[in-house]
Design a protein around this motif. Sequence first.
Motif, PDB file in Angstrom:
ATOM      1  N   GLY A  15     -43.899  63.796 -85.154  1.00  0.00           N
ATOM      2  CA  GLY A  15     -42.972  64.537 -84.313  1.00  0.00           C
ATOM      3  C   GLY A  15     -43.493  64.766 -82.915  1.00  0.00           C
ATOM      4  O   GLY A  15     -42.746  64.690 -81.936  1.00  0.00           O
ATOM      5  N   HIS A  29     -41.779  61.139 -81.733  1.00  0.00           N
ATOM      6  CA  HIS A  29     -40.361  61.323 -81.431  1.00  0.00           C
ATOM      7  C   HIS A  29     -40.187  62.077 -80.118  1.00  0.00           C
ATOM      8  O   HIS A  29     -39.347  61.712 -79.290  1.00  0.00           O
ATOM      9  CB  HIS A  29     -39.694  62.105 -82.566  1.00  0.00           C
ATOM     10  CG  HIS A  29     -39.496  61.328 -83.816  1.00  0.00           C
ATOM     11  ND1 HIS A  29     -38.245  61.053 -84.346  1.00  0.00           N
ATOM     12  CD2 HIS A  29     -40.382  60.756 -84.667  1.00  0.00           C
ATOM     13  CE1 HIS A  29     -38.376  60.361 -85.468  1.00  0.00           C
ATOM     14  NE2 HIS A  29     -39.669  60.176 -85.680  1.00  0.00           N
ATOM     15  N   SER A  81     -33.902  64.552 -84.692  1.00  0.00           N
ATOM     16  CA  SER A  81     -34.972  63.923 -85.470  1.00  0.00           C
ATOM     17  C   SER A  81     -35.457  64.892 -86.534  1.00  0.00           C
ATOM     18  O   SER A  81     -35.727  66.066 -86.245  1.00  0.00           O
ATOM     19  CB  SER A  81     -36.142  63.537 -84.567  1.00  0.00           C
ATOM     20  OG  SER A  81     -35.900  62.333 -83.891  1.00  0.00           O
ATOM     21  N   CYS A  83     -38.528  65.375 -88.813  1.00  0.00           N
ATOM     22  CA  CYS A  83     -39.910  64.923 -88.965  1.00  0.00           C
ATOM     23  C   CYS A  83     -40.710  65.842 -89.887  1.00  0.00           C
ATOM     24  O   CYS A  83     -41.937  65.950 -89.760  1.00  0.00           O
ATOM     25  CB  CYS A  83     -40.588  64.826 -87.605  1.00  0.00           C
ATOM     26  SG  CYS A  83     -39.731  63.773 -86.428  1.00  0.00           S
ATOM     27  N   GLU A 108     -37.506  60.611 -90.682  1.00  0.00           N
ATOM     28  CA  GLU A 108     -38.777  60.001 -91.031  1.00  0.00           C
ATOM     29  C   GLU A 108     -38.751  59.588 -92.505  1.00  0.00           C
ATOM     30  O   GLU A 108     -37.994  60.114 -93.306  1.00  0.00           O
ATOM     31  CB  GLU A 108     -39.941  60.958 -90.770  1.00  0.00           C
ATOM     32  CG  GLU A 108     -40.491  60.876 -89.361  1.00  0.00           C
ATOM     33  CD  GLU A 108     -40.985  59.475 -89.018  1.00  0.00           C
ATOM     34  OE1 GLU A 108     -41.661  58.846 -89.850  1.00  0.00           O
ATOM     35  OE2 GLU A 108     -40.684  59.006 -87.912  1.00  0.00           O
TER      36      GLU A 108
END
Length: 344
Positions: A15, A29, A81, A83, A108
């Motif tokens: 992350g 990310h 995202s 993560c 992920e």
Amino acid sequence: MNKYRAAVIGLGFIGLKADIPRKHLPQSHALAYRMNPDIELAAAVGVRQEQGDQLALVAPGTNYYMDLGAMLEEQRLDVISICTPEHVRLDLLQTVMSRSAAPVLFLEKPVATSVQEAEEIAALVKRHRRTVVVNLSRRWSDGVRQIRQAVQTEEFGRLTNIHLRYTRGVHNIGSHLFDLVRNVAGEIDRVQVVRQVATNMDKKGDWTFSFLFSLTNGVPGYAEAFDDRNFLMFEMDLFFEKGKIELLRTGDEIRFYSAAGHASIQGYHLRLEREEQNLLARTSHIQNAVEHIVDILRTGAEPVSSLEDGIYPLYVADALIRSHRNDGSVEPVRQAGCNGDYND
């Protein structure tokens, strides 16, 4: 044109921390979003103030939260995202999709802790009509695309055998390994565990096996496991009627060989035709993935690494665990639910 707004939930290695200190190319990310000209990294969620301090070094001005609910309530987002560790994935996705209208989720791997949980996630995504991209990073590798093309065009004839070498668990590195085979050569149909190899992932219950396998097209293969406490390994050899392709050093090097006559030795031998080196220093997989996400948001493009792709490795891992429990039995790779409609 307004920028797309992104958020990262989970500021561990992938992350955020992969880019502390800053690398030549983005590895996390957070930095991949920060560096994309079409995206504003609007927010991130962590669990400690230390993570907020680190975020300020990589992406100054990004709103930092330790309360997921507050972030989802206050931020209008286009892509989120995820993560976080996989054991909290299902509950987290339920919260995110019920409280945010973000159309794209970037997950992920592994997608979930089990096949059953993965299928619950698939049903949840379908119900909320979201697009999911899974970070199977080699889907954005130029070198892997070259391998896939060579296989599909039969540049070296028909594929005859596969040899894999890996470390670190059937769910951890295995996710990438099984997807790599599926992406370039075809789906794994059956597996048979030969032996278990101890690795650092044992403490997490992620077992590592050497095993025989076959693809749905009948091509046989062997995956050989190694102990990651000695060194890391992610390699693949593809053997053809008239050549060979080697993927080495986790994809940093790829070599293409053709079968040719030798001036002083009778018969055909492998001759290096071309090679790619330092691939990982040339391009960032996570940066390529974020560029692809922009394309999805802008044009409605289909994900090159979909939720179905992310779930598939769990079916292979499940078959391997069954084979191990049954003293090395030959087990089919079940794929109930992998019907290609997860993003509908």
